[in-house]
Design an enzyme around this catalytic site. Structure first.
Site, PDB file in Angstrom:
ATOM      1  N   CYS A 337       0.779  -2.095  -0.504  1.00 39.45           N
ATOM      2  CA  CYS A 337      -0.434   0.245  -0.242  1.00 39.45           C
ATOM      3  C   CYS A 337       0.903   1.425   0.171  1.00 39.45           C
ATOM      4  CB  CYS A 337      -0.685   0.197   1.128  1.00 39.45           C
ATOM      5  SG  CYS A 337      -0.330  -0.763   2.634  1.00 39.45           S
ATOM      6  N   ARG A 366       7.490 -10.084   5.729  1.00 43.31           N
ATOM      7  CA  ARG A 366       7.917  -9.685   6.775  1.00 43.31           C
ATOM      8  C   ARG A 366       8.068 -11.104   7.735  1.00 43.31           C
ATOM      9  NH1 ARG A 366       0.438  -8.740   6.640  1.00 43.31           N
ATOM     10  NH2 ARG A 366       1.284  -7.747   4.766  1.00 43.31           N
ATOM     11  N   GLN A 384       0.764 -11.594  -2.371  1.00 48.30           N
ATOM     12  CA  GLN A 384      -0.374 -10.879  -2.263  1.00 48.30           C
ATOM     13  C   GLN A 384      -0.737 -10.606  -3.236  1.00 48.30           C
ATOM     14  OE1 GLN A 384       0.565  -7.199   0.231  1.00 48.30           O
ATOM     15  NE2 GLN A 384      -0.944  -8.758   1.487  1.00 48.30           N
ATOM     16  N   ASP A 386      -2.500  -8.119  -4.375  1.00 48.46           N
ATOM     17  CA  ASP A 386      -3.533  -6.650  -3.712  1.00 48.46           C
ATOM     18  C   ASP A 386      -3.610  -6.309  -4.603  1.00 48.46           C
ATOM     19  OD1 ASP A 386      -3.081  -5.646  -1.463  1.00 48.46           O
ATOM     20  OD2 ASP A 386      -0.788  -5.076  -2.031  1.00 48.46           O
ATOM     21  N   HIS A 388      -5.054  -1.953  -4.391  1.00 47.49           N
ATOM     22  CA  HIS A 388      -5.705  -0.331  -3.221  1.00 47.49           C
ATOM     23  C   HIS A 388      -6.783   0.578  -4.426  1.00 47.49           C
ATOM     24  CE1 HIS A 388      -2.420  -1.886  -1.829  1.00 47.49           C
ATOM     25  NE2 HIS A 388      -3.201  -1.860  -0.856  1.00 47.49           N
ATOM     26  N   LYS A 472     -11.299  -4.524   8.704  1.00 46.61           N
ATOM     27  CA  LYS A 472     -11.756  -4.922   7.573  1.00 46.61           C
ATOM     28  C   LYS A 472     -12.636  -6.303   7.537  1.00 46.61           C
ATOM     29  CE  LYS A 472      -8.086  -7.922   9.627  1.00 46.61           C
ATOM     30  NZ  LYS A 472      -6.733  -9.512   8.976  1.00 46.61           N
ATOM     31  N   HIS A 518      -8.531  -1.195   0.595  1.00 46.32           N
ATOM     32  CA  HIS A 518      -6.932  -2.629   0.412  1.00 46.32           C
ATOM     33  C   HIS A 518      -8.165  -3.585   0.161  1.00 46.32           C
ATOM     34  CE1 HIS A 518      -4.317  -0.234   2.978  1.00 46.32           C
ATOM     35  NE2 HIS A 518      -5.350   0.588   3.454  1.00 46.32           N
TER      36      HIS A 518
END
Length: 646
Positions: A337, A366, A384, A386, A388, A472, A518
RNA sequence: GCCAUUGUAGCUCAGGGGUAGAGCACUUCCUUGGUAAGGAAGGGGUCGCGAGUUCAAUUCUCGCCAAUGGCUCCA
């Protein structure tokens, strides 16, 4: 006399103070033997407690979930009695029933307990159970309760008593074991006919890692030996679906100590499968108006100071790498992000452009504690799916719904039916864990709850599970042995846009702050594939599976024809292979079945002369002969059907 | 990170103070076979890594690494 109402609506009169067990005995002796506890006016109590006024009554047996709970909770006490027999002076924490059985947290002091000690504890439990020990409930005053456990030297129970109000404290006594306990319990130990202590683990007292670690023993009991055996067989079956096992068998992924723990290596077949998933989502996202972006794997430490990740996770991350001359610091990116925020900022935006949807299969790193790593479901480097979405406040709900639709498309295509939805909000008592204003949090949480209501989606609200920048909606799925994992996630965020000072020009010619959503419908490719493996036991949908077809020539003489079949399938864009080993057909079929290849095409003399293929379907057997055209048509139909989007 | 267990061939596993074994897989040969395992021969191991005890350690002890089941954590 009192009136007792039974579940079927019948009402009968009994003398005041009668117990559920006595009522059961009045109906039949067999029933009385099976009564574990009773639900009186909606509350589960001991079947041996007197009922003093008119009440509704449901007798609880092994067939009722509450009956099982009672049995397992009582089993925990029985285990404690057995433990106390072998380890006098052991101190007891808590010992509840759980979804499948029970556990007890025990402080054994200096003594070490291992799995080898479980057998004797089990045997003793069975021996004690045969004694038909009664569970006796006693109301105890707080001073007496404190006195009892002070004398016993059990500081854990004393801590629990501290938090209870005088007049509400009960003890349960069974055999030689007395416990602080709310109940309810079995009338006696006789229903416990089969015992299995499953495993032993460390567990922090009250779940706090700063406090002492106790020894937790997990177990399960049954009223019949055969049910225990069934349970163990089921457990064994579930383990066969473990993605780590199947991943190895089907050559999907591997790990290497040299590369590093928690860093998965995708093998060709696994990569093939993952790519198919990615292509599928990319197509869906293209139709939904997403723009692909690409960002690097590292980012300057300043980026994460701005986003708040540095403050929150900086100390628990892979530590920054630095440039040799300038000494600049870069973090491996734990999130996409912040990068996407900077893409948004690369030029000014008008409200007319919104919503903007940046999508990236972004690989993030991570630092997960070593003990947490688990196959592909919990890793240190993962990708991910992912994206946004930057939108105006009044676009939030519609965008959120759009994302939910994508999640549903995916779950449908992959036949994930038994997912649950969780709305994760912040813990109102622990606000310092989060960034952002109360106002922003309230707006974001309200949006998610309203969307859930409007779409009629049944969702469980859990406090304290929000991300640190926003609430979320998570889509949870269970793995083969019942563990819950988060897959898809949709997060509403008013905070990062502020931290990054994101803006757009509104129709009023004023600057406004966009809202960020997200979202990752798969969650991570690694975890999604892991759960997919366990759900399908490695039998992936035809469109997804790495090898769709294997051609099995009866002998070398038909190699040429097999190659002809192969190139036909190849031209039809089916993923096929030829098994040209010098093996008998039975062997080739067996291997293909074990490799879970959906279609086997057996070609021999008959097929070659007739220009046909003999089709065998994995797990189903011989489907007869057909032309290649007919086969391809059939396969394509099957693929289309499972990818149908509505 | 913490507690417990485990680590022997590519895989599944047996063994055990005197430097190792099975099945499957692999290679070669024989076999050319019709819907879940054809036969034979052969290659393959620093017994997770490092130290200690011992005449001798893969085996015993300690440390480390990794995996497994939990706990804690999870952007």
């Amino acid at each position: 006399m009192i009136n007792i109402t039974f579940p079927d609506g019948r009402v009968k009169q009994y003398i005041t103070g009668i117990t559920a067990l006595e009522i059961a005995l009045g109906i039949s002796e067999g029933l009385a033997r099976n009564v574990l506890s009773a639900k009186v006016n909606g509350e589960v109590i001991d079947a041996t407690r007197p009922i003093n006024s008119d009440a509704s009554l449901q007798l609880l047996t092994w067939n009722d979930p509450e009956g099982k709970s009672t049995m397992w909770h009582s089993s925990a006490h029985l285990m404690a009695e057995s433990v106390e027999h072998f380890y006098p002076g052991a101190k007891f924490g808590i010992g509840p029933d759980i979804e499948n059985g029970f556990y007890y947290d025990i402080d054994f002091g200096e003594r070490l307990i291992s799995e080898n000690d479980l057998k004797k504890i089990e045997d003793k439990m069975l021996e004690l159970a045969r004694e038909k020990q009664k569970y006796i409930r006693k109301e105890v005053s707080k001073p007496d309760a404190v006195k009892y456990f002070t004398e016993k030297g059990d500081e854990y129970k004393l801590e629990l008593i501290e938090e209870l109000e005088d007049g509400q404290i009960t003890f349960y006594e069974s055999g030689k074991f007395t416990d602080l306990c709310r109940g309810p319990h079995l009338p006696d130990t006789s229903p416990i006919k089969a015992v299995k202590l499953l495993n032993i683990a460390g567990a922090y007292w009250r779940g706090d890692e700063k406090r002492k670690q106790l020894t937790r023993i997990y177990g399960i009991t049954f009223p019949k030996k055969s049910e225990l055996d069934e349970f163990l067989v089921k457990l064994e079956e579930a383990r066969k679906r473990d993605h780590r096992k199947i991943g190895k068998e089907l050559e999907l992924f591997t790990f290497s100590q040299k590369v590093g723990q928690g860093l998965p290596l995708w093998l060709p077949k696994g990569a093939q499968l993952r790519e198919k998933l990615e292509q599928f989502l990319k197509k869906v996202q293209k139709e939904a108006g997403y723009d692909p972006v690409i960002t690097p794997h590292i980012g300057n430490v300043e980026l994460y100071k701005t986003s708040g990740h540095f403050d929150k996770y900086g100390a628990d991350s892979f530590q920054p790498i630095s440039t040799p001359i300038e000494g600049e610091q870069f973090f491996l990116k734990p999130m996409n992000c912040p990068h996407h925020c900077e893409i948004y900022k690369s030029k000014p935006h008008s409200y007319k452009e919104l919503p903007i949807r940046y999508a990236e299969f972004g690989t993030v790193y991570r630092y997960e504690q070593s003990g947490e790593l688990h196959g592909l479901t919990r890793v240190r480097g993962f990708t991910q799916d992912d994206a946004h979405i930057f939108c105006t406040p009044d676009q939030v709900k519609e965008e959120f719904k759009g994302v939910m639709k994508i999640v549903m498309i995916i779950f449908k295509a992959l036949e994930f039916n038994n997912f649950t939805v969780q709305i994760s909000l912040r813990d109102p008592n622990n606000k310092e864990k989060y960034i952002g204003t109360d106002e922003n949090w309230e707006k974001a949480e309200k949006a998610i709850i309203e969307v859930a209501e409007e779409t009629g989606l049944e969702a469980e609200i859990v406090l304290g599970e929000a991300a640190f920048y926003g609430p979320k909606m998570d889509f949870m799925v269970r793995d083969a042995i019942g563990r819950k994992w988060q897959l898809g996630t949709i997060q509403v965020d008013y905070n990062l846009p502020e931290r990054f000072e994101l803006e757009y020009k509104g129709s009023d010619n004023e600057k406004h702050r966009p809202v960020m959503i997200h979202r990752a419908p798969f969650g991570s490719m690694e975890r999604f594939v892991a759960v997919l493996i366990e759900h399908t036991a490695g039998k992936f949908p035809l469109w997804l599976t790495p090898d769709q077809v294997i051609i099995l020539p009866i002998s070398e003489k038909f190699q040429k024809y097999a190659e002809k079949v192969f190139s036909f399938l190849n031209n039809a864009e089916l993923r096929a292979q030829i098994d040209d080993r010098s093996e008998k057909t039975g062997k080739k079929i067996r291997d293909a079945e074990l490799m879970r290849i959906p279609y086997m095409l057996i070609v021999g003399e008959q097929e070659e002369t007739e220009e046909l293929v003999a089709v065998r379907k994995q797990g189903e057997g011989d489907k007869g002969k057909m032309t290649l055209q007919a086969f391809v048509q059939m396969v394509n139909k099957e693929i289309e059907k499972s990818l149908e989007i509505n």
